[in-house]
Design an enzyme around this catalytic site. Structure first.
Site, short mmCIF file in Angstrom:
data_model
loop_
_atom_site.label_atom_id
_atom_site.label_comp_id
_atom_site.label_asym_id
_atom_site.label_seq_id
_atom_site.Cartn_x
_atom_site.Cartn_y
_atom_site.Cartn_z
CG HIS A 155 -1.64 -1.14 1.60
ND1 HIS A 155 -2.97 -1.23 1.30
CD2 HIS A 155 -1.33 -2.31 2.22
CE1 HIS A 155 -3.45 -2.39 1.72
NE2 HIS A 155 -2.47 -3.07 2.27
CD GLU A 176 -0.94 1.30 4.38
OE1 GLU A 176 -0.60 2.11 3.49
OE2 GLU A 176 -2.11 0.92 4.55
CG HIS A 203 -5.11 -1.78 -1.23
ND1 HIS A 203 -5.42 -0.70 -0.44
CD2 HIS A 203 -6.12 -2.67 -1.03
CE1 HIS A 203 -6.54 -0.93 0.20
NE2 HIS A 203 -6.99 -2.12 -0.14
CG ASP A 260 -2.98 1.74 -1.97
OD1 ASP A 260 -4.14 1.52 -2.38
OD2 ASP A 260 -2.58 1.37 -0.85
#
Length: 182
Positions: free
Chosen positions: A35, A117, A153, A163
């Protein structure tokens, strides 16, 4: 050297998120989902991502925070622009990162994935330090779990998510030693 303890990767800075659930008995971690995130949008190094994942974001600090302060989301890992890796949820547990999603026909990717992330956005490249940290982490995950693929994602929630975005260099992620699927 064993760098793992109950699903926690010891080289990462640990910051516990309350936003997780136990994995169902017998569930195998087989997917890594990448992400991007920046809070406020397009700003880096603010500490707001950590606050979001630990339910401490202040809606008065920024107009965007008033929209997201009630979200109860998390990711297993966050990699800052400088390459620091922070872990919020044990990889043995489910983090709330994927939402409505499907991979190879299997719904609810949170159940069998690990979320990473990267501090960034869809509109600019990620840093060399982030790729170095990501690949180190991917190698550690592959040594610990039966990871079959790394995906974005955007690939498990097409039309809903974009993303890690067009600037993510999938070729550089291959250095982590896990098959890239997108």
């Amino acid at each position: 050297m064993n760098n793992w303890q109950q699903g926690w990767w010891l080289p990462a800075r640990r910051t516990d998120s309350p936003n997780f659930a136990p994995r169902e008995n017998g569930e195998t971690v087989s997917l890594v989902v990448l992400h991007n995130i920046s809070l406020p949008p397009f700003e880096y190094g603010t500490g707001a991502v950590e606050k979001l994942f630990t339910n401490r974001i202040n809606p008065a600090e920024h107009p965007f925070f008033s929209v997201i302060h009630e979200l109860r989301v998390s990711s297993h890992f966050f990699i800052s622009r400088a390459g620091e890796t922070v872990q919020f949820v044990s990889c043995d547990d489910v983090a709330y990162h994927a939402g409505v999603s499907s991979f190879r026909g299997r719904e609810k990717c949170n159940a069998f994935s690990i979320g990473i992330e990267l501090e960034g956005c869809d509109f600019e490249p990620f840093t060399d330090a982030q790729y170095q940290s990501l690949n180190t982490l991917l190698r550690a995950l592959a040594a610990r779990y039966p990871i079959e693929a790394v995906t974005g994602h955007q690939h498990i929630a097409p039309g809903r998510k974009s993303d890690p975005g067009h600037f993510f260099d999938w070729e550089r992620a291959k250095e982590g030693g896990i098959a890239i699927v997108h």
